[in-house]
Each structure stands twice: as C-alpha cells, then as structure tokens.
Design an enzyme around this catalytic site. Structure first.
Site, mmCIF file in Angstrom:
data_model
loop_
_atom_site.group_PDB
_atom_site.id
_atom_site.type_symbol
_atom_site.label_atom_id
_atom_site.label_comp_id
_atom_site.label_asym_id
_atom_site.label_seq_id
_atom_site.Cartn_x
_atom_site.Cartn_y
_atom_site.Cartn_z
ATOM 1 N NE ARG A 62 -2.793 0.727 3.367
ATOM 2 C CZ ARG A 62 -2.183 1.449 4.315
ATOM 3 N NH1 ARG A 62 -1.812 2.688 4.085
ATOM 4 N NH2 ARG A 62 -1.942 0.925 5.484
ATOM 5 C CE1 TYR A 115 -16.164 9.054 -16.598
ATOM 6 C CE2 TYR A 115 -15.461 9.326 -14.320
ATOM 7 C CZ TYR A 115 -15.934 8.523 -15.345
ATOM 8 O OH TYR A 115 -16.166 7.192 -15.109
ATOM 9 C CG ASP A 187 -9.789 13.387 -16.804
ATOM 10 O OD1 ASP A 187 -9.109 12.763 -17.642
ATOM 11 O OD2 ASP A 187 -10.763 12.897 -16.213
ATOM 12 C CE LYS A 212 -12.601 4.855 -19.166
ATOM 13 N NZ LYS A 212 -12.897 6.167 -18.636
HETATM 14 C C1 LIG Z 1 -13.234 6.635 -17.232
HETATM 15 C C2 LIG Z 1 -12.849 8.026 -16.932
HETATM 16 C C3 LIG Z 1 -12.473 8.414 -15.644
HETATM 17 C C4 LIG Z 1 -12.556 7.480 -14.460
HETATM 18 O O1 LIG Z 1 -11.685 6.432 -14.561
HETATM 19 P P1 LIG Z 1 -11.947 4.994 -13.863
HETATM 20 O O2 LIG Z 1 -10.670 4.295 -14.131
HETATM 21 O O3 LIG Z 1 -13.129 4.411 -14.540
HETATM 22 O O4 LIG Z 1 -12.198 5.268 -12.417
HETATM 23 C C5 LIG Z 1 -12.060 9.718 -15.463
HETATM 24 N N1 LIG Z 1 -12.031 10.601 -16.468
HETATM 25 C C6 LIG Z 1 -12.408 10.273 -17.696
HETATM 26 C C7 LIG Z 1 -12.347 11.294 -18.774
HETATM 27 C C8 LIG Z 1 -12.826 8.980 -17.977
HETATM 28 O O5 LIG Z 1 -13.238 8.660 -19.205
#
Ligand SMILES: *Cc1c(COP(=O)(O)O)cnc(C)c1O
Length: 399
Positions: A62, A115, A187, A212
């Site tokens: 952790r 998001y 992001d 992604k």
């Molecule tokens: C999917 C996504 C997230 C969140 O990610 P997870 O791995 O699903 O928690 C954050 N920002 C964007 C733009 C996303 O597409």
C-alpha cells in the site's frame, strides 16, 4: 518520435525496453511481477534505514511496490513528469488529486463538462456534504478568470472533455492559475500523454484513467497522477497512503504490457477514427459529428495548436428522433458492442439517452441541447472498412 534533444531514446523504444531490470532477472524480456504485500529486512538497521525514506523504499504494497513503480516510471517518462503515482482507478486518482488542494472553506473551479463522477465528487460530495464552494464554468479563459475568488485553491480542467469534446486553452489557463497563485489540474484521459503534454504547458497535476487507452485492452481499471516530485511525494504521503486506493501489482504488470504498444495502437485508433468521423459527417442520416480531429470541430484550430494527435472516441447525432428506429440502429450494429468505457481494442457504442431517459423526458432534455439521437462511439483496432460497413448496414434501420 523523440520529444526533445534531451531524450536519449524515442518514445516507442523507451516503452519497449526494460534493460536495466533484465540484467538482474536472468535476462527476462518481460520484468517479473512482485505479487507480494510486504517486504522483509535482514536486520533492525536495514528496516530502520528503509523507514527514513518510506516513499521510495519497498516496505508494504500500500506504499511502494516495485512492479507498480516500474509502470509509474514509464508513465512519468511518457508525460515528461518528474514523478507518477498509480491508483486503483481513475476516480481514486482524481479524488486524491482534488483532495490534495482542499483547505477549510476553500473554493474550487471546475469545467462544467468534466467527467460525470468528477463533477459529482465536487458537487454532491465536497459542496453539498462538506460545504466547500465549487463553481462550474465553461472553458473560456475569461469565464474562469471571472470565477476566481479570494479563497480559490484549484482550477480543474478536462480537455478535450470526454462527453462533448470541448477544449480549454491549457497554456493560457495554467498561466492564469500561476499568476493568481492557484493550483491547476487536468484530466488528460482522452488525448493520452502521447498526444497532449499539459505539464509542459504549465499545469501542476495531470490525471488519467488508465482503464482507457493506457490499459487499452479492457482488462484493467486504474488511474495515475503525474506532476512535480514535490506535489506527487506530498500526495503519496497523504491522500495516497491514507485513502489507501493502491494499484494492484498484477494490474501494473498488465499496464506495462499495454504501454509497449501504446504509440502503435494510438496511430490505428486515430487513423480509423478520422475515417469513421468523415464517413458519418457525410451521411444523410447523421445530423452532426463531434470529434476534435475534424476540421468542422469548432475548436479544431486550438486542438491542432495544443495536441499532437487525436484518439478514437467521438460523438455524433442521428437526424432521427424516433426512439424505435434509433434502438433499431443501435441493436442492428454487429461489430460495435453496446457498453460504457472506451479506449480498448474493441469498438463500442453508447447512447447517452439511456441515462437521460431515467430522469427526464425528451421534452425536458431537448431544450438542454441533448437529443435521443446522440451517440458516442469508441473506435477500436478492427479494420476500419469493416466498421464503416457495420455502421452503413445499421443506419439503414433509420427512415
Ligand atoms: C473513465 C474516466 C475516468 C474514471 O476512470 P476509472 O478508471 O473508470 O475510475 C475519469 N475521467 C475520464 C475522462 C474517464 O473517461
């Protein structure tokens, strides 16, 4: 694909080589995984000195796990960051990053189209439950500047946004934040660190969902924060360690596997997405396409200026608003599978109306600029001719 004269190796080469590790692991071409929760020490003195630098020593998973750290080093190199910290999901990374800049009574500015769960964290949780001030704004520099209050600590961006593909002028907003003594966070999941480098544009903290493109095979959920060693070390000591949302070593090992093909996969996603976007844009049953790589995108010039390429997620609007016909189109697709998420090898479709209709009628959401005909597709790694043929036969379900 070298980033600057200071990079000894091209990006694709660096992502494919682990030579320093191989020299200590029988020449293993894939680094072995440290699938263990703790690390033991030969003596009192050895563990005592490890405790002097808890962040950088393997003591407990952790905190620091060597497989996770290998993936963090690759990501930091890719993004031009001092340091990266991986988390158990994109949302875990986003939550840790935002909480790092929270102070009693502070104010946070966030772009409206970020998001959904990030918006909910700020709005439903930090604002409604804890009483922090939050402003949601459009992406224009002037609007963000006008929203700054004496207690503002953070400007939170997402460019391009993954729902409506709106861009912000990243360098201008990062400069504004610096001039006013505020932190900035972005992001960058849609563009990936290959196609957009927000840290070089002056942003303090970059976040990605690795679920992604970085993972790319729809088999891991994880997230990463990247920035200066000062910020990342402070986050590791607090929001990472205390909230406990660590990444599993096995997932880091899968991520290392994925990063080797990231530049190659992105080339294919980009080339196919542009073909599909142009095909859809010219189709009489499609009213509009939203994709930053298209010349028709209202911010295409800004996209070209601050990005090096475009990925495979886009939105389009069917001309029809006949729900049965629209369902026929979605159900008629054979290669595009119906689902959320994106960035994997497989092409996907999702109709946002499936969510809107849970809470609103078309008469309520249409005035908000939304339509039953809205579609979001993730263009995968299949042959683009097959994907176009699949869209073509399914569009025939529409009058
Ligand atoms: C999917 C996504 C997230 C969140 O990610 P997870 O791995 O699903 O928690 C954050 N920002 C964007 C733009 C996303 O597409």
């Amino acid at each position: 694909m070298k980033d600057s004269a200071t990079d000894p190796l091209g990006l694709a080469t660096a992502l494919c080589h682990d030579d320093a590790i191989a020299s200590e692991t029988f020449g293993a071409v894939v680094p072995p995984i440290y699938q263990n929760s703790l690390f033991t020490f030969a003596s009192w003195q050895a563990i005592d000195s490890a405790f002097d630098d808890k962040i950088n020593n393997a003591i407990y998973t952790r905190g620091h796990n060597p497989t996770v750290v290998q993936a963090e080093q690759k990501l930091a190199q890719l993004a031009g960051a001092d340091k990266a910290k991986l988390f158990g999901s994109g949302m875990a990374a986003i939550a840790a990053g935002i909480l790092h800049f929270v102070r009693p009574g502070c104010h946070i500015i966030c772009v409206r189209n970020a998001y959904g769960p990030s918006v909910r964290l700020l709005d439903d949780y930090l604002n409604s439950r804890i009483g922090l001030e939050v402003s949601f704004v459009g992406g224009e520099v002037d609007e963000i500047a006008a929203a700054i209050r004496p207690n503002t600590t953070l400007i939170y961006l997402e460019s391009p946004s993954s729902g409506v593909f709106g861009l912000q002028d990243i360098a201008a907003i990062a400069a504004l934040a610096k001039a006013r003594g505020l932190a900035s966070m972005i992001d960058n999941t849609w563009a990936t660190p290959v196609y957009q480098k927000p840290l070089a544009m002056g942003v303090d903290l970059e976040v990605h969902s690795c679920s992604k493109y970085l993972g790319g095979h729809s088999d891991i959920v994880s997230g990463v924060l990247m920035g200066s060693a000062r910020i990342i070390d402070a986050i590791i000591a607090n929001e990472f360690e205390l909230l406990g949302a660590k990444m599993a070593p096995m997932e880091a090992w899968f991520l290392l596997r994925s990063l080797r093909t990231l530049p190659l996969r992105l080339e294919r996603h980009q080339a196919s997405a542009l073909k599909l976007a142009k095909y859809l844009e010219s189709h009489p049953k499609v009213a509009s396409v939203s994709y930053p790589g298209l010349e028709s995108h209202p911010q295409h010039a800004l996209a070209r200026q601050q990005m090096r390429g475009f990925t495979g997620l886009m939105a389009f609007r069917l001309a029809s608003t006949d729900l049965d016909a629209i369902k026929g189109f979605v159900n008629g697709l054979k290669l595009f599978r119906i689902g959320v998420s994106w960035g994997g090898h497989e092409s996907l479709i999702f109709a946002p109306a499936i969510s809107y209709l849970k809470e609103m009628t078309p008469a309520q959401f249409e005035p908000m600029g939304l339509s039953l005909g809205d579609m979001r597709i993730s263009v995968g790694l299949e042959d683009s001719e097959d994907l176009i043929a699949d869209l073509e036969q399914a569009l025939a379900y529409l009058a």
